[in-house]
Motif scaffolding. Sequence first.
Motif, short mmCIF file in Angstrom:
data_model
loop_
_atom_site.label_atom_id
_atom_site.label_comp_id
_atom_site.label_asym_id
_atom_site.label_seq_id
_atom_site.Cartn_x
_atom_site.Cartn_y
_atom_site.Cartn_z
N UNK A 1 0.80 -1.30 0.10
CA UNK A 1 0.02 0.04 0.11
C UNK A 1 0.84 1.33 0.01
N UNK A 2 2.04 1.03 0.60
CA UNK A 2 3.14 2.18 0.52
C UNK A 2 3.30 2.55 -0.96
N UNK A 3 3.76 1.65 -1.78
CA UNK A 3 3.99 1.81 -2.98
C UNK A 3 2.80 2.56 -3.77
N UNK A 4 1.70 1.99 -3.54
CA UNK A 4 0.64 2.73 -4.17
C UNK A 4 0.50 4.20 -3.70
N UNK A 5 0.52 4.48 -2.66
CA UNK A 5 0.59 5.71 -2.08
C UNK A 5 1.60 6.63 -2.60
N UNK A 6 3.01 5.81 -2.46
CA UNK A 6 4.10 6.87 -3.28
C UNK A 6 3.83 7.11 -4.59
N UNK A 7 3.19 6.18 -5.47
CA UNK A 7 3.03 6.42 -6.96
C UNK A 7 2.07 7.73 -6.97
N UNK A 8 0.96 7.69 -6.18
CA UNK A 8 0.02 8.67 -6.31
C UNK A 8 0.71 10.23 -5.59
N UNK A 9 1.52 9.89 -4.79
CA UNK A 9 2.13 11.11 -4.45
C UNK A 9 3.01 11.85 -5.40
N UNK A 10 3.82 10.66 -6.19
CA UNK A 10 4.83 11.11 -7.05
C UNK A 10 4.11 11.89 -8.27
N UNK A 11 2.92 11.36 -8.56
CA UNK A 11 2.44 11.92 -9.75
C UNK A 11 1.86 13.61 -9.20
N UNK A 12 1.91 14.11 -7.86
CA UNK A 12 1.88 15.26 -7.45
C UNK A 12 2.82 16.13 -7.26
N UNK A 13 4.21 15.52 -7.58
CA UNK A 13 5.26 16.07 -7.28
C UNK A 13 6.13 15.94 -6.32
N UNK A 14 5.79 14.75 -5.29
CA UNK A 14 6.42 14.40 -4.11
C UNK A 14 7.40 13.23 -4.25
N UNK A 15 8.75 13.48 -3.74
CA UNK A 15 9.51 12.17 -3.77
C UNK A 15 9.37 11.51 -2.45
N UNK A 16 9.41 10.29 -2.46
CA UNK A 16 8.91 9.52 -1.29
C UNK A 16 10.08 8.72 -0.71
N UNK A 17 9.84 8.43 0.46
CA UNK A 17 11.13 7.61 1.12
C UNK A 17 10.16 6.31 1.84
N UNK A 18 10.28 5.15 1.39
CA UNK A 18 9.22 4.08 2.05
C UNK A 18 10.50 3.49 3.08
N UNK A 19 10.31 3.44 4.52
CA UNK A 19 10.92 3.08 5.46
C UNK A 19 10.48 2.11 6.28
N UNK A 20 11.06 0.99 6.59
CA UNK A 20 10.58 -0.15 7.39
C UNK A 20 10.60 0.41 8.99
N UNK A 21 9.49 -0.04 9.84
CA UNK A 21 9.79 0.45 11.19
C UNK A 21 10.01 -0.85 11.91
N UNK A 22 9.56 -2.04 11.58
CA UNK A 22 9.76 -3.07 12.45
C UNK A 22 10.89 -3.96 12.29
N UNK A 23 12.02 -3.20 11.88
CA UNK A 23 13.20 -3.93 11.53
C UNK A 23 14.00 -4.13 12.95
N UNK A 24 13.49 -3.69 14.10
CA UNK A 24 14.18 -4.17 15.20
C UNK A 24 13.07 -4.04 16.42
N UNK A 25 12.05 -4.87 16.55
CA UNK A 25 11.09 -4.96 17.83
C UNK A 25 11.72 -4.59 19.03
N UNK A 26 11.16 -3.67 19.62
CA UNK A 26 11.68 -3.30 21.01
C UNK A 26 10.78 -4.16 21.96
N UNK A 27 10.80 -5.28 22.18
CA UNK A 27 9.96 -6.15 22.92
C UNK A 27 10.12 -5.84 24.33
N UNK A 28 9.07 -5.79 25.24
CA UNK A 28 9.04 -5.36 26.46
C UNK A 28 9.79 -6.78 27.27
#
Length: 280
Positions: A82-109
């Motif tokens: 879904x991030x890729x679809x969103x990035x394509x949509x924003x790219x058509x409006x002139x926005x550069x996008x960075x897709x960054x993963x947030x769960x690369x290191x789960x901070x488990x309690x």
Amino acid sequence: MNRPFVLISVTLTLLLLVIYSRPVTALTMDDLTHYFHDEDLLTLAVADQQIPALEIQPSVPLVRGTAIILVSLQSQSINLDTGLVLAESLGEKGWRTLLIPTDFNQAEATQPASVTSNKPVANLLTAPVDYDAYRLQIIGLINAAYTHASQFKGYTFIVAEGMTSAVLLDAIHNGLVSAPDTLVSVGAFWPARTQNNALAEMLAQSSYPVLDISLPSLSQWQSATVEQRRNAVAMSLKQLYRQRTFTAQQSYGGAGDRLPRPGSAWLGTEIYSWLRYLGW
């Protein structure tokens, strides 16, 4: 009910549980490194880790700035597809996008999560996450993304969802990370009463523009504070704030559904409408 059929169903269920219990770190990294060539990815230095990120260039000559989209494999609204679809949509409006993963290191309690109230009930599929450790992780990601985006002209905004949005609001509120030019908060919540209720006041006191999107299907925790957030912002006379609700008819699909859904396009339209309102 036919006994062999029951045994087959139980076996399939157990198999699915084994598949989906694989570490999210490996799956998230595999998504980026397997879907794309190395030369298509950039690397962000976060503490002692090198995090792959995907940069998608705008498809029009007039570049307005950079959109930082924080994606999660476990997200039902902002995963890689879904991030890729969103990035394509924003790219058509002139926005550069960075897709960054947030769960690369789960901070488990390290300790079991304390439950102060059985209402609302957190509908989470993962182990409890340490709040401070996860906030520190997101701060590192955002600072690395800011460093990369600083080489380009234009505005910089962030799209974050769920618990990621919650800790980001906290980090900005407490001056632990610089505020973006605007934040798109999608279904912000934290599965603990104190932190979850604090989100309303953080939004009310924020000095930067916020597009606050509610996802009723995401979590009862985020649904519990929708009206609270709206009222707190109104009482503080915050001007650059818009609250929108994502309905069931605009569903992104379930947490295990990796195919882009119409919701991605809806989110892109909402974001672009908000950015135009800001005059960008």
